[in-house]
Design a protein around this motif. Structure first.
Motif, PDB file in Angstrom:
ATOM      1  N   GLU A 144     -11.143  19.753  -1.186  1.00  0.00           N
ATOM      2  CA  GLU A 144      -9.952  20.120  -0.436  1.00  0.00           C
ATOM      3  C   GLU A 144      -8.999  20.955  -1.289  1.00  0.00           C
ATOM      4  O   GLU A 144      -8.956  20.834  -2.513  1.00  0.00           O
TER       5      GLU A 144
ATOM      6  N   ILE B  27      -4.242  21.395   4.548  1.00  0.00           N
ATOM      7  CA  ILE B  27      -5.285  20.899   3.652  1.00  0.00           C
ATOM      8  C   ILE B  27      -6.624  21.116   4.338  1.00  0.00           C
ATOM      9  O   ILE B  27      -6.899  20.540   5.398  1.00  0.00           O
ATOM     10  N   LEU B  28      -7.451  21.994   3.749  1.00  0.00           N
ATOM     11  CA  LEU B  28      -8.775  22.293   4.299  1.00  0.00           C
ATOM     12  C   LEU B  28      -9.795  22.289   3.165  1.00  0.00           C
ATOM     13  O   LEU B  28      -9.473  22.645   2.032  1.00  0.00           O
ATOM     14  N   THR B  29     -11.013  21.901   3.497  1.00  0.00           N
ATOM     15  CA  THR B  29     -12.098  22.066   2.532  1.00  0.00           C
ATOM     16  C   THR B  29     -12.565  23.517   2.560  1.00  0.00           C
ATOM     17  O   THR B  29     -12.221  24.289   3.472  1.00  0.00           O
TER      18      THR B  29
ATOM     19  N   GLU C 194     -14.483  24.103   5.779  1.00  0.00           N
ATOM     20  CA  GLU C 194     -13.622  24.227   6.951  1.00  0.00           C
ATOM     21  C   GLU C 194     -12.955  25.597   6.986  1.00  0.00           C
ATOM     22  O   GLU C 194     -12.861  26.222   8.056  1.00  0.00           O
ATOM     23  N   TYR C 195     -12.484  26.052   5.839  1.00  0.00           N
ATOM     24  CA  TYR C 195     -11.834  27.361   5.769  1.00  0.00           C
ATOM     25  C   TYR C 195     -12.812  28.482   6.150  1.00  0.00           C
ATOM     26  O   TYR C 195     -12.485  29.375   6.939  1.00  0.00           O
TER      27      TYR C 195
ATOM     28  N   ILE D  15      -5.866  17.753  11.058  1.00  0.00           N
ATOM     29  CA  ILE D  15      -5.649  18.533   9.840  1.00  0.00           C
ATOM     30  C   ILE D  15      -4.180  18.390   9.427  1.00  0.00           C
ATOM     31  O   ILE D  15      -3.282  18.710  10.209  1.00  0.00           O
TER      32      ILE D  15
ATOM     33  N   PRO E 212      -4.229  17.181  -1.369  1.00  0.00           N
ATOM     34  CA  PRO E 212      -5.601  17.716  -1.424  1.00  0.00           C
ATOM     35  C   PRO E 212      -6.437  16.940  -2.422  1.00  0.00           C
ATOM     36  O   PRO E 212      -5.967  16.585  -3.506  1.00  0.00           O
ATOM     37  N   ASN E 213      -7.668  16.654  -2.033  1.00  0.00           N
ATOM     38  CA  ASN E 213      -8.564  15.863  -2.879  1.00  0.00           C
ATOM     39  C   ASN E 213      -9.691  16.758  -3.385  1.00  0.00           C
ATOM     40  O   ASN E 213     -10.596  17.109  -2.627  1.00  0.00           O
TER      41      ASN E 213
ATOM     42  N   ASN F 297      -6.506  11.289  -7.289  1.00  0.00           N
ATOM     43  CA  ASN F 297      -7.385  11.687  -6.180  1.00  0.00           C
ATOM     44  C   ASN F 297      -8.751  11.011  -6.213  1.00  0.00           C
ATOM     45  O   ASN F 297      -9.625  11.355  -5.427  1.00  0.00           O
TER      46      ASN F 297
END
Length: 298
Positions: free
Chosen positions: A113, A274-276, A279-280, A237, A107-108, A49
């Motif tokens: 993420e 995949i959300l940061t 964002e969540y 997304i 996810p990074n 990643n």
């Protein structure tokens, strides 16, 4: 020919052959039987990643026999910069496209993420044709008490932009009529009612603004559009998992393809995206206010 001349000629020929063999092995053979490739710079490690940058990579010549399918060539170097390693890459190793995440489907943690579940009760409607690896846009669908008092503030929007929005709205009215049956089926599946008001229905359709138009709007106006469901709250997304109620991945069914998804192996119950963290939390703030998500993909 005198004996000493024969001996000299023989020695000269022998030395020439030996010299050619050495030069062939050291120089010519490598030039003929090698190709330039991108490798990880010696002494450098690239962790899973971690983003790829130019200072971590090097162009070298390697034997053709060592090259495998997917090896990154010099003319592809610009395309891989900024992508992320799928696994640990060590110095002096060949760089392969198979080792890189081009789609952002992992996810990074460097970007904060994570794979985050989207509860089904957060969703107003979603296409039944969603599949893993699709990239979706999420629109807000306002609760009734907010719909009644909503109005988009067009102050500061140029006449050209307003005209474009009107054209898009007319186009969406036509598309809305075509897909009314599908929306009714989705609403029935989720045990919710479609709004009776045409204006309310329009608020959840996918009115789009170009990036330039967004740049011309104030932050207040952008949030006004988002809360009215006229522009997405999040775009592109990745869907990591689309599962049915038993936890099995929903796939294309018989006589279906990735382009034409006529049938499926089940009904989607759970989505994982995949959300940061930001964002969540941004989504959850609206969910806590009674908003739901209207999901689209292209």
């Amino acid at each position: 020919m005198k004996p000493w001349m024969k001996i000299s000629a023989g020695l000269t020929l022998a030395l020439s052959v030996i010299g050619f063999i050495v030069i062939w092995d050291v120089k010519i053979k490598d030039e003929i039987d090698s190709v330039e490739v991108v490798v990880v710079r010696p002494g450098v490690e690239i962790l899973p990643n971690e983003p790829l940058s130019r200072d971590k990579l090097l162009v070298e010549k390697r034997r053709r026999t060592s090259i495998v399918e997917g090896t990154v060539l010099p003319n592809e170097l610009e395309n891989v910069l900024g992508t992320f390693a799928k696994h640990h890459l060590v110095g002096n190793s060949l760089l392969s496209k198979r080792s890189l995440d081009f789609e952002g489907l992992q996810p990074n943690p460097y970007l904060g993420e994570a794979i985050r579940p989207i509860p089904n009760d957060w969703i107003y409607a979603k296409p039944s044709t969603l599949r893993r690896n699709d990239k979706i846009s999420l629109y807000l669908f306002a609760p009734p008490e907010k719909i009644s008092g909503q109005s988009s503030d067009m102050t500061g929007v140029s006449p050209q932009q307003i005209e474009k929005l009107k054209e898009l709205e007319e186009k969406q009215k036509e598309e809305s009529a075509e897909f009314q049956e599908e929306r009714e089926n989705i609403a029935a599946e989720n045990k919710v009612e479609l709004p009776e008001s045409e204006d309310a229905e329009q608020r959840k359709r996918n009115t789009l603004l170009t990036e330039q138009e967004k740049d011309d709007l104030s932050e207040e106006q952008v949030f006004s559009y988002i809360e009215a469901g006229e522009i997405p709250i999040l775009v592109d997304i990745p869907i990591i998992y689309a599962k049915d109620g038993s936890g099995n991945e929903v796939l294309n069914g018989e006589n279906s393809s990735q382009e034409q998804r006529f049938t499926s192996t089940g009904t989607i119950s759970d989505l994982e995206l995949i959300l940061t963290e930001d964002e969540y939390r941004f989504l959850k703030e609206y969910i806590d206010q009674g908003y739901k998500l209207y999901i689209t993909y292209v």
